[in-house]
Enzyme design. Structure first.
Site, PDB file in Angstrom:
ATOM      1  N   ARG A 143      45.056  50.887  31.841  1.00 37.55           N
ATOM      2  CA  ARG A 143      45.937  51.911  32.390  1.00 37.55           C
ATOM      3  C   ARG A 143      46.688  51.342  33.587  1.00 37.55           C
ATOM      4  NH1 ARG A 143      44.381  53.927  37.302  1.00 37.55           N
ATOM      5  NH2 ARG A 143      42.174  54.168  37.828  1.00 37.55           N
ATOM      6  N   ASN A 173      47.989  51.394  37.521  1.00 35.93           N
ATOM      7  CA  ASN A 173      47.435  51.762  38.819  1.00 35.93           C
ATOM      8  C   ASN A 173      48.557  51.698  39.850  1.00 35.93           C
ATOM      9  OD1 ASN A 173      44.880  52.746  39.812  1.00 35.93           O
ATOM     10  ND2 ASN A 173      44.770  50.932  41.106  1.00 35.93           N
ATOM     11  N   ASN A 206      45.690  47.137  43.370  1.00 35.18           N
ATOM     12  CA  ASN A 206      45.898  48.272  44.268  1.00 35.18           C
ATOM     13  C   ASN A 206      47.018  48.016  45.266  1.00 35.18           C
ATOM     14  OD1 ASN A 206      44.713  50.921  44.184  1.00 35.18           O
ATOM     15  ND2 ASN A 206      42.703  49.957  44.119  1.00 35.18           N
ATOM     16  N   ASP A 228      41.769  50.078  49.337  1.00 34.66           N
ATOM     17  CA  ASP A 228      42.466  50.699  48.206  1.00 34.66           C
ATOM     18  C   ASP A 228      43.972  50.541  48.419  1.00 34.66           C
ATOM     19  OD1 ASP A 228      43.354  52.429  46.132  1.00 34.66           O
ATOM     20  OD2 ASP A 228      41.525  53.595  46.253  1.00 34.66           O
TER      21      ASP A 228
END
Length: 282
Positions: free
Chosen positions: A97, A99, A145, A193
């Site tokens: 997927r 991000n 990220n 993150d």
């Protein structure tokens, strides 16, 4: 003691992410990755909208010609101002997927991917131009990220979360080189993150399982810590008319007893001075 933060939008996002200030519209964009939702928030009026996407969404950014570019599970798509949708780059990969993503100073989208099982080496970071050309820049990533650039565009900061590092590259003409570590996050502070870079060149890092956002100087020195009342802090971005308010997204996925505000959008008024963000050239 006065809290530095306010609740901008009380929500229960599974995986709130990707705050981005849309200067042309005077609103904040943010997403719920696993909830497949695109949110907007106007801080002047309090107006909010929510649009459901057909698949998991990793990031959203404004486009130069109007509308939005979306980093989606199966590729990069374009949302027109009238709501029409089309694929710019469509490349489904089973088990993968989208991000986080960011727009570089030249208007290219640097789009990250990952495996749902977060397997090491299963993700990528790619540079996507406005005409749909795609070049894989990093191909040995676990959880791609935070990505951002120094005020002069000569440095690129990047986070592959499981490494617990914020890395820095030299950046020129859409290419990166000279990877090195800016800072390594200690285990007790969680995982890095999302990130954003301010006008002084300092790097703000959201800490997953760390209940905080940290500001680091360009030399990697810890300069400030903003603690939040939720554990899963995912990303941050400056917004508002003067780009002085820091917006912070959070999540509640996997929490057996989530705090009441988990998944909400927070704001830290007057946190600093952000950089005007480029828009996608497509």
């Amino acid at each position: 003691m006065t809290r530095p933060y306010e609740v901008a939008v009380r929500a229960e996002a599974e995986l709130g992410e990707g705050p981005t200030w849309d200067a042309a519209a005077g609103r904040l964009l943010w997403i719920d990755i696993l909830g497949s939702r695109l949110h907007t928030y106007d801080p002047d009026t309090g107006r909010r909208t929510v649009r459901r996407t057909e698949q998991h969404i990793g990031a959203v950014k404004p486009r130069a010609g109007g509308g939005l570019v979306l980093n989606l599970r199966d590729g990069v798509g374009l949302l027109d101002p009238d709501g029409g949708f089309g694929w710019l780059h469509h490349e489904p990969v089973p088990g993968h997927r989208a991000n986080d993503a960011a727009v570089a100073p030249d208007g290219a989208l640097w789009a990250g991917t990952m495996r749902y099982d977060e397997a090491p080496g299963g993700g990528t970071l790619s540079r996507v131009t406005g005409d749909g050309s795609v070049a894989v820049v990093l191909d040995d990533v676990a959880v791609s990220n935070g990505t951002g650039w120094s005020p002069d565009g000569r440095l690129m900061y990047y986070i592959d979360s499981p490494t617990r590092r914020v890395d820095v590259f030299d950046h020129a003409d859409g290419r990166i080189s000279g990877r090195r570590t800016l800072v390594e996050i200690e285990e007790s502070a969680g995982f890095p993150d999302g990130l954003t870079v301010d006008a002084e060149g300092c790097v703000w890092v959201a800490l997953w399982q760390g209940s905080a956002v940290r500001r680091y100087t360009p030399d990697g020195e810890l300069d400030r810590v903003i603690e939040l009342p939720v554990p899963l802090v995912t990303a941050c971005a400056f917004g508002g008319a003067g780009l002085t308010d820091l917006y912070v997204t959070t999540a509640r996925v996997g929490l057996t007893d989530p705090p009441a505000l988990a998944g909400s959008l927070f704001v830290v008024p007057g946190a600093g001075k952000g950089l005007a963000q480029p828009v996608f050239a497509g």
